[in-house]
Motif scaffolding. Structure first.
Motif, PDB file in Angstrom:
ATOM      1  N   SER A  74       2.883  -1.666   5.557  1.00 26.67           N
ATOM      2  CA  SER A  74       2.870  -0.923   4.296  1.00 26.67           C
ATOM      3  C   SER A  74       1.443  -0.467   4.004  1.00 26.67           C
ATOM      4  CB  SER A  74       3.390  -1.809   3.161  1.00 26.67           C
ATOM      5  OG  SER A  74       2.449  -2.833   2.859  1.00 26.67           O
ATOM      6  N   ASP A  75       1.212  -0.037   2.765  1.00 27.47           N
ATOM      7  CA  ASP A  75      -0.124   0.417   2.403  1.00 27.47           C
ATOM      8  C   ASP A  75      -1.004  -0.710   1.865  1.00 27.47           C
ATOM      9  OD1 ASP A  75       1.151  -0.013   0.024  1.00 27.47           O
ATOM     10  OD2 ASP A  75       0.739   1.969  -0.842  1.00 27.47           O
ATOM     11  N   ARG A  76      -0.601  -1.969   2.045  1.00 32.72           N
ATOM     12  CA  ARG A  76      -1.463  -3.062   1.582  1.00 32.72           C
ATOM     13  C   ARG A  76      -2.775  -3.035   2.370  1.00 32.72           C
ATOM     14  NH1 ARG A  76      -2.402  -4.343   5.865  1.00 32.72           N
ATOM     15  NH2 ARG A  76      -1.382  -5.757   7.322  1.00 32.72           N
ATOM     16  N   PRO A  77      -3.918  -3.252   1.714  1.00 30.48           N
ATOM     17  CA  PRO A  77      -5.198  -3.171   2.431  1.00 30.48           C
ATOM     18  C   PRO A  77      -5.377  -4.339   3.400  1.00 30.48           C
ATOM     19  CG  PRO A  77      -5.481  -2.961   0.030  1.00 30.48           C
ATOM     20  CD  PRO A  77      -4.092  -3.459   0.266  1.00 30.48           C
ATOM     21  N   ALA A  78      -6.296  -4.163   4.321  1.00 23.26           N
ATOM     22  CA  ALA A  78      -6.739  -5.210   5.228  1.00 23.26           C
ATOM     23  C   ALA A  78      -8.172  -5.562   4.841  1.00 23.26           C
ATOM     24  CB  ALA A  78      -6.671  -4.734   6.670  1.00 23.26           C
ATOM     25  N   ALA A  79      -8.500  -6.850   4.815  1.00 20.89           N
ATOM     26  CA  ALA A  79      -9.745  -7.267   4.178  1.00 20.89           C
ATOM     27  C   ALA A  79     -10.535  -8.253   5.025  1.00 20.89           C
ATOM     28  CB  ALA A  79      -9.449  -7.895   2.820  1.00 20.89           C
ATOM     29  N   VAL A  80     -11.837  -8.277   4.773  1.00 19.56           N
ATOM     30  CA  VAL A  80     -12.740  -9.315   5.245  1.00 19.56           C
ATOM     31  C   VAL A  80     -13.450  -9.874   4.019  1.00 19.56           C
ATOM     32  CG1 VAL A  80     -14.813  -9.855   6.580  1.00 19.56           C
ATOM     33  CG2 VAL A  80     -13.099  -8.267   7.500  1.00 19.56           C
TER      34      VAL A  80
END
Length: 242
Positions: A74-80
């Motif tokens: 989906s459009d959920r972000p990917a994070a660090v």
């Protein structure tokens, strides 16, 4: 060190595929620790509180690959997240949010890099693993990340519910024992429980709560299963009594 924390389980091929991706993108001698692959399925909030309790025993510089990702594709972000000298890579769906909320120092980024091959359903292997490997090796391309805030924050507060049940049937809560009066009683599954220090302080078959080895309030039955006796599962509520 890379630390794996997922809801993948150990009976399927997903953990092995992700490890292969880590070694391919990093160093073949890179240490990889399987911290937990039985985070409750799809439960980012429960996982967030488990991760916040478990990370303390790892040194600064450790890289946590935390993948509980029901919104993959989906459009959920990917994070660090960098929090107090440790790094956390995963979906921005709350799984990293409790660690961030409790950290003294933190920085967050959105992962903008995309690999040539990106499965719609396995970002743990194709997206998060290469990023975690590059951070662990110190070869961190600045263009892969953009400074950002977590889009799904959670408070630093404790969570008064069951967040994990181990194979003995012991049920961890999201409540830190340091925040609970030592003689408090808890209500779970229609019963009121008193505290004990260790299992041997209560009779066989008796339910109680205690401070477990990672500082959480845990519900147990001496030589039995608290989950079965009290009908507990992740998400079951816990009431703190005066």
């Amino acid at each position: 060190m890379i630390v794996l924390f997922t809801d993948f389980g150990i009976d399927d091929p997903y953990v092995g595929q992700m490890k292969a991706a880590l070694l391919r993108a990093g160093r073949r001698d890179m240490p990889i620790v399987d911290l937990l692959h039985r985070v409750p399925d799809f439960a980012a909030r429960a996982g967030a509180h488990l991760l916040a309790a478990l990370h303390a025993s790892f040194d600064r510089g450790s890289v946590f690959l935390a993948v509980v990702d029901p919104g993959v594709g989906s459009d959920r972000p990917a994070a660090v997240l960098e929090a107090d000298g440790k790094y956390y890579v995963g979906p921005d769906n709350g799984i990293l949010a409790v660690v961030a909320a409790r950290a003294r120092e933190r920085r967050t980024w959105r992962i903008v890099w995309r690999p040539d091959r990106l499965s719609h359903s396995f970002h743990g292997r194709d997206l998060f693993a290469p990023v975690a490997a590059r951070i662990a090796t110190g070869d961190w391309p600045a263009a892969w990340l953009a400074t950002s805030r977590l889009q799904h924050p959670l408070p630093a507060d404790d969570l008064a519910e069951i967040i994990y049940v181990d194979h003995y049937g012991n049920a961890m809560t999201g409540m830190r024992a340091a925040n609970v009066p030592p003689q408090a009683r808890l209500r779970l599954g229609g019963q009121e429980l008193s505290p004990a220090r260790v299992f041997a302080e209560v009779a066989a078959g008796e339910a109680f709560w205690y401070e477990n080895s990672i500082g959480l309030v845990e519900v147990a039955v001496n030589r039995g299963s608290a989950a079965s006796c009290l009908f507990l599962a992740p998400g079951s509520p816990v009431t703190l009594l005066a």
